[in-house]
Write a protein that holds these residues in place. Structure first.
Motif, short mmCIF file in Angstrom:
data_model
loop_
_atom_site.label_atom_id
_atom_site.label_comp_id
_atom_site.label_asym_id
_atom_site.label_seq_id
_atom_site.Cartn_x
_atom_site.Cartn_y
_atom_site.Cartn_z
N PRO A 187 -2.11 -11.11 -14.59
CA PRO A 187 -3.42 -10.49 -14.31
C PRO A 187 -3.28 -9.01 -13.95
CG PRO A 187 -3.23 -12.61 -13.20
CD PRO A 187 -1.86 -12.29 -13.75
N HIS A 188 -4.10 -8.18 -14.57
CA HIS A 188 -4.05 -6.75 -14.29
C HIS A 188 -4.33 -6.45 -12.82
CE1 HIS A 188 -4.96 -5.64 -18.79
NE2 HIS A 188 -3.82 -6.28 -18.62
N GLU A 189 -5.16 -7.29 -12.21
CA GLU A 189 -5.53 -7.06 -10.81
C GLU A 189 -4.32 -7.10 -9.89
OE1 GLU A 189 -6.82 -9.40 -12.77
OE2 GLU A 189 -8.73 -8.43 -13.29
N TRP A 190 -3.26 -7.80 -10.31
CA TRP A 190 -2.07 -7.92 -9.47
C TRP A 190 -1.41 -6.57 -9.25
CZ3 TRP A 190 1.37 -12.85 -9.95
CH2 TRP A 190 0.58 -13.98 -9.69
N PHE A 191 -1.61 -5.65 -10.20
CA PHE A 191 -0.95 -4.36 -10.11
C PHE A 191 -1.87 -3.26 -9.58
CE2 PHE A 191 1.40 -6.70 -13.37
CZ PHE A 191 2.69 -6.58 -12.90
N SER A 192 -3.03 -3.66 -9.12
CA SER A 192 -3.94 -2.68 -8.53
C SER A 192 -3.30 -2.10 -7.26
CB SER A 192 -5.26 -3.37 -8.18
OG SER A 192 -6.14 -2.46 -7.56
N PRO A 193 -3.37 -0.78 -7.05
CA PRO A 193 -4.08 0.24 -7.85
C PRO A 193 -3.16 1.01 -8.79
CG PRO A 193 -3.53 1.15 -5.73
CD PRO A 193 -2.93 -0.21 -5.75
N LEU A 194 -2.07 0.41 -9.24
CA LEU A 194 -1.10 1.12 -10.07
C LEU A 194 -1.60 1.37 -11.49
CD1 LEU A 194 2.33 -0.52 -9.12
CD2 LEU A 194 1.59 1.81 -8.66
N LEU A 195 -2.35 0.40 -12.05
CA LEU A 195 -2.71 0.49 -13.46
C LEU A 195 -3.86 1.48 -13.71
CD1 LEU A 195 -2.36 -3.16 -14.78
CD2 LEU A 195 -0.87 -1.21 -15.16
N THR A 196 -3.58 2.72 -13.42
CA THR A 196 -4.51 3.80 -13.77
C THR A 196 -4.07 4.38 -15.11
OG1 THR A 196 -3.17 5.48 -12.67
CG2 THR A 196 -4.83 4.34 -11.34
N THR A 223 0.83 -1.21 0.00
CA THR A 223 0.00 0.00 0.00
C THR A 223 0.86 1.26 0.00
OG1 THR A 223 -1.76 -1.14 1.21
CG2 THR A 223 -1.79 1.26 1.24
N GLN A 224 1.93 1.25 0.79
CA GLN A 224 2.82 2.41 0.86
C GLN A 224 3.55 2.63 -0.47
OE1 GLN A 224 5.41 1.92 4.23
NE2 GLN A 224 3.71 1.82 5.71
N LEU A 225 4.01 1.54 -1.07
CA LEU A 225 4.75 1.67 -2.34
C LEU A 225 3.85 2.12 -3.48
CD1 LEU A 225 7.09 -1.48 -2.20
CD2 LEU A 225 7.74 0.91 -1.91
N THR A 226 2.64 1.56 -3.53
CA THR A 226 1.72 1.93 -4.62
C THR A 226 1.14 3.33 -4.44
OG1 THR A 226 -0.08 0.77 -3.46
CG2 THR A 226 1.10 -0.43 -5.20
N SER A 227 1.36 3.93 -3.29
CA SER A 227 0.88 5.29 -3.07
C SER A 227 1.86 6.34 -3.58
CB SER A 227 0.60 5.53 -1.58
OG SER A 227 1.81 5.52 -0.83
N ILE A 228 3.07 5.89 -3.94
CA ILE A 228 4.09 6.84 -4.43
C ILE A 228 4.68 6.35 -5.76
CG2 ILE A 228 4.74 7.81 -2.20
CD1 ILE A 228 7.05 5.75 -2.13
N PRO A 229 3.83 6.06 -6.77
CA PRO A 229 4.35 5.54 -8.04
C PRO A 229 5.31 6.49 -8.75
CG PRO A 229 2.07 6.22 -8.27
CD PRO A 229 2.38 6.25 -6.80
#
Length: 212
Positions: free
Chosen positions: A173-182, A113-119
């Motif tokens: 699976p795209h879901e694996w990269f959620s929430p990055l794949l915006t 969660t912390q890492l995906t919050s600072i892409p």
């Protein structure tokens, strides 16, 4: 000034007697000495002028020792070092992604969660890696490193291309990269990928300049 330059180059030539790139190195320092001496035209004291030259470039002996050390860094070692680092970055990311999606570990979920919050920060750190690649090759191999830089860039980029293919065709699976794949993040990734080579090239030229 001309006498000082000639003495500097003669001494450097003696110190570089067995170096395979001796002539190229001397030519580079010949040009850079001319540039430096033009800026020091007001300095009349030869001792002070010599100190200024040594302060900018180092003594001929120091320069020769630096170039002798560079011989131990072969193009092949440099190339595969950066390729290995890039593979390790991807392997680390892959392990983290797989573990996050398959293992129900609270601390791992928090880390994800912390890492995906600072892409953007992650992307900038990765761009820095490519800038470092160009700079180190330029600094270590000078004008002879451009071909090496291109080859290293292409080989090191393969994991990036492979990941894009696996993601586009939903093999991963795209879901694996959620929430990055915006949409925003995908556009940023494409933009950064396009900019990677220019960044490498600019950093290579900077490193090449720093080697003198």
């Amino acid at each position: 000034m001309e006498r000082l330059k000639n003495e500097f180059l003669e001494e450097l030539a003696q110190k570089l007697i067995d170096h395979p790139d001796k002539e190229s190195i001397l030519n580079d320092y010949d040009v850079h000495l001319d540039d430096l001496l033009v800026t020091l035209y007001k300095v009349e004291n030869e001792s002070e002028l010599r100190d200024q030259v040594y302060s900018r470039f180092g003594t001929p002996n120091e320069i020769a020792e630096m170039w002798k050390e560079e011989l131990s860094v072969t193009p092949s070692k440099m190339k595969w070092l950066f390729v290995a680092v890039n593979i390790c970055l991807f392997a680390g990311g892959a392990i983290l992604t797989i573990a996050h999606n398959l293992l129900d570990w609270h601390w791992l979920s928090n880390l994800w969660t912390q890492l995906t919050s600072i892409p953007i920060v992650i992307a900038l750190i990765y761009v820095f890696f490519w800038a470092l690649l160009g700079y180190e090759i330029g600094r270590s191999f000078g004008h002879k490193g451009r071909k090496l830089m291109k080859g290293t860039f292409l080989v090191a980029l393969l994991p990036n291309i492979l990941l894009m293919i696996l993601t586009v065709f939903n093999i991963i699976p795209h879901e694996w990269f959620s929430p990055l794949l915006t949409e925003t993040f995908i556009v940023i990734c494409i933009l950064f990928t396009i900019l990677l080579y220019p960044i490498c090239l600019i950093s290579y030229r900077w490193g090449k300049k720093a080697s003198v």
